[in-house]
Design a protein around this motif. Structure first.
Motif, mmCIF file in Angstrom:
data_model
loop_
_atom_site.group_PDB
_atom_site.id
_atom_site.type_symbol
_atom_site.label_atom_id
_atom_site.label_comp_id
_atom_site.label_asym_id
_atom_site.label_seq_id
_atom_site.Cartn_x
_atom_site.Cartn_y
_atom_site.Cartn_z
ATOM 1 N N LEU A 134 18.803 32.922 32.473
ATOM 2 C CA LEU A 134 20.234 32.623 32.575
ATOM 3 C C LEU A 134 20.982 33.945 32.744
ATOM 4 O O LEU A 134 20.969 34.788 31.848
ATOM 5 N N LEU A 135 21.656 34.112 33.882
ATOM 6 C CA LEU A 135 22.227 35.418 34.221
ATOM 7 C C LEU A 135 23.706 35.536 33.899
ATOM 8 O O LEU A 135 24.162 36.541 33.382
ATOM 9 N N ASN A 136 24.514 34.538 34.273
ATOM 10 C CA ASN A 136 25.966 34.617 34.092
ATOM 11 C C ASN A 136 26.589 33.249 34.337
ATOM 12 O O ASN A 136 25.968 32.379 34.935
ATOM 13 N N LEU A 137 27.824 33.094 33.892
ATOM 14 C CA LEU A 137 28.611 31.885 34.181
ATOM 15 C C LEU A 137 30.040 32.317 34.476
ATOM 16 O O LEU A 137 30.678 32.964 33.636
ATOM 17 N N SER A 138 30.545 31.968 35.651
ATOM 18 C CA SER A 138 31.949 32.278 35.957
ATOM 19 C C SER A 138 32.516 31.161 36.818
ATOM 20 O O SER A 138 31.783 30.309 37.307
ATOM 21 N N ARG A 139 33.830 31.183 37.037
ATOM 22 C CA ARG A 139 34.480 30.101 37.796
ATOM 23 C C ARG A 139 33.986 30.080 39.232
ATOM 24 O O ARG A 139 33.757 31.125 39.843
ATOM 25 N N ASP A 140 33.835 28.873 39.776
ATOM 26 C CA ASP A 140 33.224 28.717 41.094
ATOM 27 C C ASP A 140 33.595 27.329 41.620
ATOM 28 O O ASP A 140 33.590 26.369 40.864
ATOM 29 N N GLN A 141 33.952 27.224 42.896
ATOM 30 C CA GLN A 141 34.241 25.922 43.518
ATOM 31 C C GLN A 141 35.178 25.071 42.654
ATOM 32 O O GLN A 141 34.805 24.047 42.085
ATOM 33 N N ILE A 326 35.045 43.347 57.695
ATOM 34 C CA ILE A 326 35.438 42.028 58.201
ATOM 35 C C ILE A 326 35.274 41.031 57.064
ATOM 36 O O ILE A 326 34.221 40.985 56.415
ATOM 37 N N LEU A 327 36.321 40.247 56.792
ATOM 38 C CA LEU A 327 36.279 39.231 55.747
ATOM 39 C C LEU A 327 36.354 37.847 56.385
ATOM 40 O O LEU A 327 37.207 37.610 57.237
ATOM 41 N N SER A 328 35.452 36.944 55.970
ATOM 42 C CA SER A 328 35.468 35.596 56.536
ATOM 43 C C SER A 328 35.388 34.562 55.420
ATOM 44 O O SER A 328 34.474 34.601 54.597
ATOM 45 N N VAL A 329 36.360 33.644 55.403
ATOM 46 C CA VAL A 329 36.399 32.609 54.361
ATOM 47 C C VAL A 329 36.552 31.235 54.999
ATOM 48 O O VAL A 329 37.437 31.025 55.835
ATOM 49 N N ASN A 330 35.675 30.305 54.623
ATOM 50 C CA ASN A 330 35.806 28.895 54.975
ATOM 51 C C ASN A 330 36.078 28.106 53.706
ATOM 52 O O ASN A 330 35.902 28.628 52.599
ATOM 53 N N ALA A 331 36.459 26.837 53.852
ATOM 54 C CA ALA A 331 36.605 25.954 52.684
ATOM 55 C C ALA A 331 36.050 24.588 53.049
ATOM 56 O O ALA A 331 36.740 23.575 52.986
ATOM 57 N N ARG A 332 34.781 24.590 53.467
ATOM 58 C CA ARG A 332 34.107 23.324 53.783
ATOM 59 C C ARG A 332 33.455 22.782 52.522
ATOM 60 O O ARG A 332 33.478 23.435 51.479
ATOM 61 N N GLY A 333 32.820 21.630 52.657
ATOM 62 C CA GLY A 333 32.239 20.980 51.472
ATOM 63 C C GLY A 333 31.395 21.898 50.613
ATOM 64 O O GLY A 333 31.561 21.940 49.395
ATOM 65 N N ALA A 334 30.488 22.653 51.237
ATOM 66 C CA ALA A 334 29.565 23.481 50.455
ATOM 67 C C ALA A 334 30.244 24.683 49.807
ATOM 68 O O ALA A 334 29.691 25.308 48.909
ATOM 69 N N GLY A 336 33.439 24.471 48.530
ATOM 70 C CA GLY A 336 34.568 24.034 47.706
ATOM 71 C C GLY A 336 35.821 24.129 48.572
ATOM 72 O O GLY A 336 36.008 25.098 49.306
ATOM 73 N N THR A 337 36.666 23.112 48.517
ATOM 74 C CA THR A 337 37.804 23.059 49.443
ATOM 75 C C THR A 337 39.063 23.734 48.900
ATOM 76 O O THR A 337 40.041 23.887 49.604
ATOM 77 N N ASP A 338 39.037 24.147 47.641
ATOM 78 C CA ASP A 338 40.197 24.788 47.011
ATOM 79 C C ASP A 338 40.069 26.306 47.158
ATOM 80 O O ASP A 338 39.129 26.902 46.635
ATOM 81 N N THR A 339 41.016 26.928 47.888
ATOM 82 C CA THR A 339 40.930 28.386 48.085
ATOM 83 C C THR A 339 41.800 29.166 47.110
ATOM 84 O O THR A 339 41.993 30.369 47.282
ATOM 85 N N ARG A 361 39.752 29.654 57.025
ATOM 86 C CA ARG A 361 40.911 29.839 56.152
ATOM 87 C C ARG A 361 41.445 31.271 56.237
ATOM 88 O O ARG A 361 41.863 31.854 55.245
ATOM 89 N N LYS A 362 41.421 31.796 57.469
ATOM 90 C CA LYS A 362 41.862 33.186 57.641
ATOM 91 C C LYS A 362 43.331 33.373 57.247
ATOM 92 O O LYS A 362 43.713 34.429 56.756
ATOM 93 N N LEU A 363 44.152 32.332 57.421
ATOM 94 C CA LEU A 363 45.571 32.481 57.080
ATOM 95 C C LEU A 363 45.788 32.493 55.564
ATOM 96 O O LEU A 363 46.628 33.231 55.056
ATOM 97 N N ASP A 364 44.997 31.701 54.831
ATOM 98 C CA ASP A 364 45.057 31.762 53.354
ATOM 99 C C ASP A 364 44.737 33.182 52.889
ATOM 100 O O ASP A 364 45.395 33.740 52.009
ATOM 101 N N LEU A 365 43.673 33.733 53.488
ATOM 102 C CA LEU A 365 43.236 35.080 53.109
ATOM 103 C C LEU A 365 44.277 36.122 53.523
ATOM 104 O O LEU A 365 44.542 37.082 52.786
#
Length: 412
Positions: A134-141, A326-334, A336-339, A361-365
């Motif tokens: 067990l390595l860590n637990l943090s917020r995700d999706q 270069i930064l790339s962010v999507n919010a598809r099912g895998a 999590g859709t909340d950015t 989600r380049k505009l969110d970023l």
């Protein structure tokens, strides 16, 4: 424990064969590795298949929010010193993908299995693991993952009275609280850069005190256990106080921490730290992460960062400014859709880097970078970003599906 002399039942054999056939058909149709769909079909035909396949194996489970896939790979390399290993090396980490991986490892002695945090208790019940890391637990999706304290509680309940040796990060209060229900824990001081999910005591809700590297709850006395293994700079300290050098091809402090935990796991199975760490040097890239690829006459290093803790670790290992990023962010099912998690990432750490933003989600970023006072350009796609980036190797940081998109584009 059942030996290899205990063959699979006819039903289990049928399930394995059908699963492999479906997986092969899925691959032939160009729909990925097929391991998940193959595993689903196999489990439909024999719901107990995972338990049956695990019977003759020494199973090691690895779970965490960050670093599961890499640590699974490092442990697998280390344990190959002691015998053949089967592993879900591509990260299909829910029961179907795990079943598929084990079905392919008929001659293996060890199974090193990455498990999604939500499924850990169930997979542990089915596979009767010898060891759990067990390595860590943090917020995700944020849209669908349980709050971290709830996940820790599921782990704690699932591990209560477990016969497994639990190898746990002493620096993460949530992990310590989860692992403390287990009678047999090996504590590793693996560090914790991201602390924003562990300011309140998981045991009583009190405020956590954090002097230096230590931590304790001022109200109930819950505190950091004394580790028997520790990451110390570029070395792993073992329980006897010996320091073993870590030589990895993988970059960054987080991977040294993964190596320290992996050495502690290997030692449970009699592999000495020196041998374990030497074998870990073989690992150059993990499912495309850290790969340096050639694209449009440029060198691109591909880095995966899925959540705030992962982005923080990734920023610490990129080349210094003025290296283009270069930064790339999507919010598809895998993904999590909340950015909204983008607001938890400290993008001021990119100051001085020319930044190029792509992804669904380049505009969110872009809004987030604007507020962080960063200089950046929004681009249509990877090709355009690479074209206008200044000279030098480019660091490309992406979340999960954005990373897969990039790998396809650069032919990796």
């Amino acid at each position: 424990m059942a030996g290899n002399s205990d063959p699979l039942s006819p039903r289990a054999k049928l399930a394995v064969t059908a699963g492999k056939a479906v997986a092969a058909a899925s691959r032939a149709a160009g729909r990925g590795s097929g391991s998940v769909i193959g595993g689903r079909v196999a489990l439909k035909l024999d719901p107990d298949l995972l338990a049956r396949l695990a019977q003759h194996l020494d199973v090691i489970l690895v779970s965490a929010t960050n670093g599961k896939t890499t640590t699974t790979r490092l442990i697998a390399e280390a344990l190959r010193a002691a015998g053949p290993v089967v592993s879900n090396a591509l990260g299909a980490n829910m029961p179907a993908g795990i079943t598929s991986a084990l079905a392919g490892g008929s001659d293996a002695r060890y199974a090193v299995i990455e498990v999604d945090e939500k499924y850990l208790a169930g997979v542990a019940r089915d596979t009767d693991p010898k060891a759990i890391a067990l390595l860590n637990l943090s917020r995700d999706q944020l849209d669908r993952a349980a709050e971290t304290r709830m996940l820790a509680e599921h782990w704690r309940e699932g591990l209560a009275g477990s016969k497994s040796v639990v190898i746990a990060n002493a620096d993460d209060p949530l992990v310590v609280w989860a692992a403390s229900s287990s009678p047999n824990v090996v504590w590793v001081a693996a560090g914790q850069m991201w602390k924003d999910d562990a300011w309140s005591c998981p045991s009583c809700g009190g405020v956590m005190q954090r002097p230096g590297d230590d931590w304790y709850c001022g109200e109930c006395g819950f505190r950091r256990p004394t580790p028997s293994w520790a990451l110390n700079g570029d070395h792993v300290l073992d329980p006897h106080g010996s320091a073993w050098p870590i030589h990895l091809q993988l970059p960054g402090r987080a991977n040294k921490a993964n190596a320290a935990s992996s050495a502690a796991v290997a030692a449970v199975f009699g592999v000495p730290p020196q041998v374990a760490l030497e074998r870990m040097y073989q690992v150059q890239a993990v499912a495309g992460r850290y790969d340096v690829v050639q694209f449009m006459q440029r060198d691109l290093r591909l880095l995966l960062a899925k959540n705030p803790a992962g982005w923080l670790e990734t920023f610490s290992l990129i080349d210094p400014p003025p290296t283009p990023v270069i930064l790339s962010v999507n919010a598809r099912g895998a993904d999590g859709t909340d950015t909204s998690w983008l607001w938890d990432v400290d993008y001021t750490r990119l100051s001085g880097h020319p930044i190029f933003v792509i992804g669904d989600r380049k505009l969110d970023l872009a809004v987030r970078l604007e507020v962080a006072n960063q200089t950046f350009q929004v681009c249509e796609n990877l090709d355009q970003a690479v074209q206008i980036a200044p000279p030098g190797r480019i660091e490309v940081i992406a979340n999960y599906t954005a990373f897969q998109d990039l790998r396809r584009r650069v032919g990796n």
